[in-house]
Design a protein around this motif. Sequence first.
Motif, short mmCIF file in Angstrom:
data_model
loop_
_atom_site.label_atom_id
_atom_site.label_comp_id
_atom_site.label_asym_id
_atom_site.label_seq_id
_atom_site.Cartn_x
_atom_site.Cartn_y
_atom_site.Cartn_z
N MET A 129 42.79 42.14 38.44
CA MET A 129 41.98 43.49 38.61
C MET A 129 41.70 44.11 37.22
SD MET A 129 43.61 46.72 40.38
CE MET A 129 43.15 46.32 42.07
N ARG A 130 40.47 44.76 37.11
CA ARG A 130 40.18 45.52 35.71
C ARG A 130 40.77 46.75 35.52
NH1 ARG A 130 34.24 46.13 37.48
NH2 ARG A 130 35.50 46.32 39.49
N THR A 131 41.12 46.83 34.28
CA THR A 131 41.72 48.27 34.11
C THR A 131 40.77 49.21 33.33
OG1 THR A 131 43.92 47.00 33.68
CG2 THR A 131 43.66 49.47 32.79
N GLN A 163 39.03 53.39 42.22
CA GLN A 163 39.79 52.26 42.89
C GLN A 163 39.34 51.70 43.99
OE1 GLN A 163 43.11 54.92 43.85
NE2 GLN A 163 44.46 54.46 42.16
N ARG A 202 36.16 50.60 43.72
CA ARG A 202 35.35 49.74 43.09
C ARG A 202 36.10 48.57 42.36
NH1 ARG A 202 30.37 52.95 40.32
NH2 ARG A 202 30.30 54.73 41.53
N GLY A 203 37.53 48.60 42.73
CA GLY A 203 38.45 47.41 42.17
C GLY A 203 39.12 47.65 40.89
N PHE A 204 39.20 48.98 40.34
CA PHE A 204 39.73 49.25 38.92
C PHE A 204 41.14 49.70 39.37
CE2 PHE A 204 35.28 50.35 37.54
CZ PHE A 204 35.43 49.39 36.35
N ASP A 205 42.05 49.18 38.35
CA ASP A 205 43.30 49.80 38.18
C ASP A 205 43.32 50.76 37.06
OD1 ASP A 205 46.08 50.39 37.90
OD2 ASP A 205 46.52 48.48 36.33
N GLU A 219 31.54 49.94 35.47
CA GLU A 219 31.57 49.07 36.19
C GLU A 219 30.77 47.94 35.56
OE1 GLU A 219 31.90 48.41 41.03
OE2 GLU A 219 30.64 50.05 40.29
N SER A 235 32.40 46.67 32.33
CA SER A 235 33.42 45.76 32.73
C SER A 235 33.40 44.48 32.92
CB SER A 235 34.54 46.37 33.39
OG SER A 235 33.96 46.29 34.69
#
Length: 182
Positions: free
Chosen positions: A1-3, A25, A27-30, A173, A176
């Motif tokens: 997971m990307r931060t 979140q 979108r897959g972010f921590d 996004e 990253s």
Amino acid sequence: MRTLYLFGSAAPPVHNVEMVIEDAQRRGFDVCLGLTPSAAHWLGDRLAFLEELTGHPVRYEYKQPGEPDAWPKADVIAFAPVTFNSVNAWALGLTRDFVIGVVAEGIGKGIPTVAMPCVNAAYVQHRQFARSVAELREMGVQVLYGKGGFVPNAPGLGKPEEFPWHLALDAAERMSRRPRTR
């Protein structure tokens, strides 16, 4: 997971940060939330909830020397809303506030960073603002200001519900997914 380090200054759109965290979140972010001291004061009664939502402490002060980092390393930083004061402090390297220190250091670490100011049309008449935006761009920060970003409104006529948060998250996004330069 990307931060994602999501940072905010004390401008009215910061009151909508919960919705932005949830979007990030999805979108897959921590998400790790950092605020200027004034923004933290504005959101004071919601800080515990925001910590629960992100799973990380909300940071607005520097940690003590030797204290371990409370957050994972950032893959990308999105600083929005960024006030007139924060834009100028960052560009000038005035790191009194935690979030300004992190983004200033992030330039040297090569952390992809996007910033979206939230300033009124009177503030942008001050010559230092244009200089600061140009300086940040020259240092590699993607500043979403003007066409394709935040467009200033007349003093007192802000529309925080219309702040284009999605532009900052879209840029974060994209950024990253690119390899780091440093």
